[in-house]
Motif scaffolding. Structure first.
Motif, PDB file in Angstrom:
ATOM      1  N   SER A  13       0.716  -1.183   0.019  1.00  0.00           N
ATOM      2  CA  SER A  13       0.057  -0.009   0.000  1.00  0.00           C
ATOM      3  C   SER A  13       0.972   1.367   0.076  1.00  0.00           C
ATOM      4  N   SER A  14       0.431   2.397  -0.394  1.00  0.00           N
ATOM      5  CA  SER A  14       0.971   3.721  -0.497  1.00  0.00           C
ATOM      6  C   SER A  14       0.259   4.931   0.362  1.00  0.00           C
ATOM      7  N   GLU A  15       0.829   5.226   1.283  1.00  0.00           N
ATOM      8  CA  GLU A  15       0.381   6.189   1.996  1.00  0.00           C
ATOM      9  C   GLU A  15       1.222   7.558   1.951  1.00  0.00           C
ATOM     10  N   GLN A  16       1.735   7.924   0.886  1.00  0.00           N
ATOM     11  CA  GLN A  16       2.407   8.872   0.546  1.00  0.00           C
ATOM     12  C   GLN A  16       2.234   9.439  -0.793  1.00  0.00           C
ATOM     13  N   ASP A  17       2.591  10.652  -1.114  1.00  0.00           N
ATOM     14  CA  ASP A  17       2.451  11.428  -2.288  1.00  0.00           C
ATOM     15  C   ASP A  17       3.555  11.835  -2.936  1.00  0.00           C
ATOM     16  N   ALA A  18       4.818  11.662  -2.609  1.00  0.00           N
ATOM     17  CA  ALA A  18       5.926  11.928  -3.140  1.00  0.00           C
ATOM     18  C   ALA A  18       6.275  11.286  -4.616  1.00  0.00           C
ATOM     19  N   SER A 119      10.122   5.043   3.933  1.00  0.00           N
ATOM     20  CA  SER A 119       9.910   6.411   3.568  1.00  0.00           C
ATOM     21  C   SER A 119      10.262   6.828   2.064  1.00  0.00           C
ATOM     22  N   VAL A 120       9.211   7.097   1.279  1.00  0.00           N
ATOM     23  CA  VAL A 120       9.674   7.531   0.005  1.00  0.00           C
ATOM     24  C   VAL A 120      10.686   8.637  -0.144  1.00  0.00           C
ATOM     25  N   PRO A 121       9.993   9.756   0.641  1.00  0.00           N
ATOM     26  CA  PRO A 121      10.805  10.987   0.406  1.00  0.00           C
ATOM     27  C   PRO A 121      12.526  10.641   0.664  1.00  0.00           C
ATOM     28  N   ARG A 122      12.691   9.979   1.877  1.00  0.00           N
ATOM     29  CA  ARG A 122      13.961   9.411   2.164  1.00  0.00           C
ATOM     30  C   ARG A 122      14.785   8.938   1.085  1.00  0.00           C
ATOM     31  N   ALA A 123      14.158   7.763   0.519  1.00  0.00           N
ATOM     32  CA  ALA A 123      14.638   7.055  -0.688  1.00  0.00           C
ATOM     33  C   ALA A 123      14.907   8.101  -1.773  1.00  0.00           C
ATOM     34  N   ILE A 124      14.066   9.082  -2.183  1.00  0.00           N
ATOM     35  CA  ILE A 124      14.145   9.766  -3.285  1.00  0.00           C
ATOM     36  C   ILE A 124      15.625  10.746  -2.817  1.00  0.00           C
ATOM     37  N   ALA A 125      15.677  11.358  -1.687  1.00  0.00           N
ATOM     38  CA  ALA A 125      17.151  12.053  -1.157  1.00  0.00           C
ATOM     39  C   ALA A 125      18.120  11.141  -1.431  1.00  0.00           C
TER      40      ALA A 125
END
Length: 178
Positions: A13-18, A119-125
């Motif tokens: 599931s995805s609970e983020q919008d990054a 954490s998708v934002p952490r993965a992106i960074a």
């Protein structure tokens, strides 16, 4: 309800919008799960994966690890049952001991291996910092989390080296190179 299968199952599931999580990327994660399972001799089980934002992972990190800061991935293995924890009740009323004796309805339940939270934002960074794709970083974190679910850790230099070598081999096999 899940029906038992003869392989590893990914529930996500995805609970983020990054970032959008595409069906093609989920297929890649399923491939990584199969490759990791083959390498480690884990043929059956369910892995629950949730993509979250930094705030959510920080809350979980604080609650479960006592660290009030975001992290990239958390793993919660189901096989670490303590003496005081509840036993799983199967659909036919059998408990864990009956299931081990073959008395539970094996078609009613897939053994959960555990939960992985990324954490998708952490993965992106981190992908930007390391100079590779976000898909590769998310794949790395997923494989890292899976290895934790089945008992790997990296508390010592030797453990870390072994775990990271396994992760890299799985990622290379799946074509997620740096």
């Amino acid at each position: 309800m899940n029906v038992a299968s003869e392989d590893l199952t990914l529930v996500w599931s995805s609970e983020q919008d990054a970032q959008d999580i595409s069906p093609a990327f989920i297929a890649k994660l399923e491939e990584l799960l199969e490759l990791a399972g083959e390498l480690e001799g884990v043929a059956v089980g369910e892995v629950a994966l949730t993509f979250v934002d930094d705030e959510t992972i920080q809350e979980l990190n604080k609650q479960y690890r006592g660290l009030d800061k975001p992290t990239d991935v958390l793993s919660f293995a189901m096989s670490e049952f303590g003496e005081d924890e509840l036993q799983i009740q199967y659909e036919d009323g059998a408990d864990d001991e009956a299931a081990e004796d073959g008395k539970a309805d094996s078609e009613a339940f897939i053994e959960p291996l555990g939960d992985i939270i990324i954490s998708v934002p952490r993965a992106i960074a981190q992908a930007e910092e390391y100079g590779h794709s976000v898909d590769r970083e998310l794949g790395f974190l997923f494989v890292h989390g899976f290895l934790h679910l089945i008992g790997y850790d990296h508390q010592t230099e030797d453990e870390e080296k072994a775990m990271f070598e396994k992760q890299e081999a799985i990622l290379q096999k799946a074509g997620l190179t740096r």
